[in-house]
Design an enzyme around this catalytic site. Structure first.
Site, PDB file in Angstrom:
ATOM      1  CE  LYS A   1      -0.597  -2.411   3.220  1.00 61.35           C
ATOM      2  NZ  LYS A   1      -1.182  -3.159   4.305  1.00 61.35           N
TER       3      LYS A   1
ATOM      4  CD  GLU B   1      -9.249  -6.197  -5.843  1.00 63.47           C
ATOM      5  OE1 GLU B   1      -9.763  -6.190  -6.958  1.00 63.47           O
ATOM      6  OE2 GLU B   1      -9.601  -5.421  -4.937  1.00 63.47           O
TER       7      GLU B   1
ATOM      8  CE  LYS C   1      -4.886  -1.447   3.690  1.00 60.86           C
ATOM      9  NZ  LYS C   1      -5.218  -2.101   4.960  1.00 60.86           N
TER      10      LYS C   1
ATOM     11  N   GLY D   1      -4.637 -10.697   6.576  1.00 55.86           N
ATOM     12  CA  GLY D   1      -4.371 -12.107   6.859  1.00 55.86           C
ATOM     13  C   GLY D   1      -3.836 -12.805   5.624  1.00 55.86           C
TER      14      GLY D   1
HETATM   15  N1  HSE Z   1      -2.082  -4.226   8.350  1.00 55.27           N
HETATM   16  C1  HSE Z   1      -3.122  -4.247   7.360  1.00 55.27           C
HETATM   17  C2  HSE Z   1      -4.464  -4.250   8.063  1.00 55.27           C
HETATM   18  C3  HSE Z   1      -2.952  -5.442   6.487  1.00 55.27           C
HETATM   19  O1  HSE Z   1      -4.505  -4.555   9.256  1.00 55.27           O
HETATM   20  O2  HSE Z   1      -5.478  -3.937   7.444  1.00 55.27           O
HETATM   21  C4  HSE Z   1      -3.844  -5.473   5.282  1.00 55.27           C
HETATM   22  O3  HSE Z   1      -3.605  -4.380   4.430  1.00 55.27           O
END
Ligand code: HSE
Length: 410
Positions: A104, A128, A204, A301
């Site tokens: 990201k 994605e 994100k 995950g």
């Molecule tokens: N560390 C991120 C989260 C992992 O907890 O959403 C997934 O992008």
């Protein structure tokens, strides 16, 4: 039969998940693509560690070994940090490989350049896995909403934060206990500050903004706040009123200006985010033709992220179309309208002395907690006068605690 040769950069939670999924779903990939997918090489950091990797795969600490493979079609990147990843992916594209990334931070910083470079080199970029783990939100926006004009996106985009808030409420765990469990479950970033201070959700959100609106705001202008100010006391006070804390990213286009915030907010039972619990993420997209669509699923995950990568693998192999060009819907809200917009706020005082709160703002009063209707400026003014209060917006409707009224922002 020709074979699709893949390299995986990184063998942490995501890289290993991708490797195992390519192995476990080899027949499905071959059926869809008409070719075998073969992992040719894996880039690792530490040669000493024991790993369960087939013997015929090149395992190396040197990216150049991978670039020099006689045949290489796709480079999947599952490392952290902006560099050297960005450089690796530029080189992979220049070599004629499709690239897929789960990173990201790197993609928020350099996604635009990578996509341009890929277009010049006639290859595709899959990203994605950069947003909302296993939820196919990028492909939904790219492929399924080609004509709809997106007006607003709201999302719970960090699984670790949502997991912590859920465990603190349900199990009465401390923040530290819940964070430790999120780390043990493989949800958290290498540096979990990125999760709990809202940086991960911010990256994100920038990726989504660029995809849905073709642009992003000035990063410095974005209101970004993590979940570290949310105490057990606040969670309990909110629960008594039928409200839950969620960490919400919001993107909208207002009069040609992209408005973005990433911060904790409260939602009531009627809001779809109320039931998004644990490591789940959710993304709600409001578009002009279809209205509101909410996608929900595991946000972090090993296998949820591997799922996003493997679907991208198919996408980059089959992608022959141009992705949608985004149309911006102008919701025509003026600056003055925005500053005068009233919202509902959950205001909590450390002690029970809220003399100074103007009665015309108050909708509901509870012990140490008030639901008020005010502009952002008004609530900031109150907090400046009284350092003992904390305040959070309520997103959507609020059904009052005794359920006799439904309050809405305006
Ligand atoms: N560390 C991120 C989260 C992992 O907890 O959403 C997934 O992008």
């Amino acid at each position: 039969m020709t074979v699709i040769k893949v390299a995986i950069l990184g063998f942490g939670t995501v890289g290993e998940g991708v490797y195992r999924t390519i192995e476990s779903h080899a027949d499905d990939l071959e059926a869809v693509l008409g070719k075998k997918v073969e992992v040719a090489a894996i880039l690792i950091k530490n040669k000493q560690r024991e790993r369960n990797i087939r013997k015929n795969i090149l395992v190396t600490t040197n990216f150049e070994d991978i670039l020099n493979l006689p045949k290489l079609d796709i480079v999947i990147e599952a490392i952290v940090n902006k560099e050297p990843t960005y450089t690796f992916l530029q080189k992979a594209i220049e070599r004629g490989c499709h690239i897929i990334t789960a990173n990201k931070e790197m993609f928020a910083h350099h996604g635009k350049q990578l996509i341009e470079l890929a277009e010049q080199n006639n290859v595709s970029v899959g990203f994605e896995a950069t947003v909302a783990g296993g939820i196919p939100v990028i492909q939904t926006l790219k492929q399924l909403l080609k004509i709809n004009r997106v007006q607003q996106i709201q999302g719970i985009l960090n699984g670790t934060s949502n997991f912590i808030l859920t465990e603190m409420r349900e199990k009465k765990w401390s923040f530290a206990e819940a964070l430790l469990q999120a780390q043990e479950n493989g949800y958290a970033e290498a540096d979990p500050t990125n999760d709990v201070e809202g940086f991960d959700a911010f990256y994100k959100t920038m990726i989504l903004s660029r995809l849905a609106f073709g642009e992003e705001p000035n990063w410095q202008d974005v209101e970004r706040e993590g979940i570290t100010s949310i105490t057990s006391e606040l969670i309990d006070a909110a629960e008594k009123l039928g409200l839950r804390f969620k960490h919400i990213a919001s993107i909208s286009n207002e009069r040609g200006q992209i408005q973005v915030s990433v911060k904790p907010a409260l939602v009531g039972k009627e809001n779809p985010f109320y039931h998004v619990e644990g490591v789940e993420n959710a993304v709600s997209v409001h578009s002009d033709i279809v209205g509101r669509i909410t996608l929900q699923g595991p946000g972090a995950g090993m296998f949820p992220t591997a799922s996003a990568v493997i679907e991208d693998l198919v996408y980059v192999c089959l992608n022959t179309q141009k992705d949608r060009s985004f149309k911006v819907e102008d919701t025509a809200v003026s600056d003055q309208q925005r500053s005068c917009k009233e919202e509902l706020w959950f205001v909590h005082a450390q002690s029970n002395y809220f003399q100074s709160l103007p009665s015309n703002l108050i909708e509901q009063t509870f012990k140490q907690t008030y639901i008020i209707r005010a502009t952002k400026r008004e609530v900031e003014g109150l907090a400046n006068q009284d350092k003992e209060i904390s305040y959070f917006p309520i997103v959507g409707e609020y059904q009052t605690a005794n359920e006799d009224k439904v309050l809405t922002a305006q």
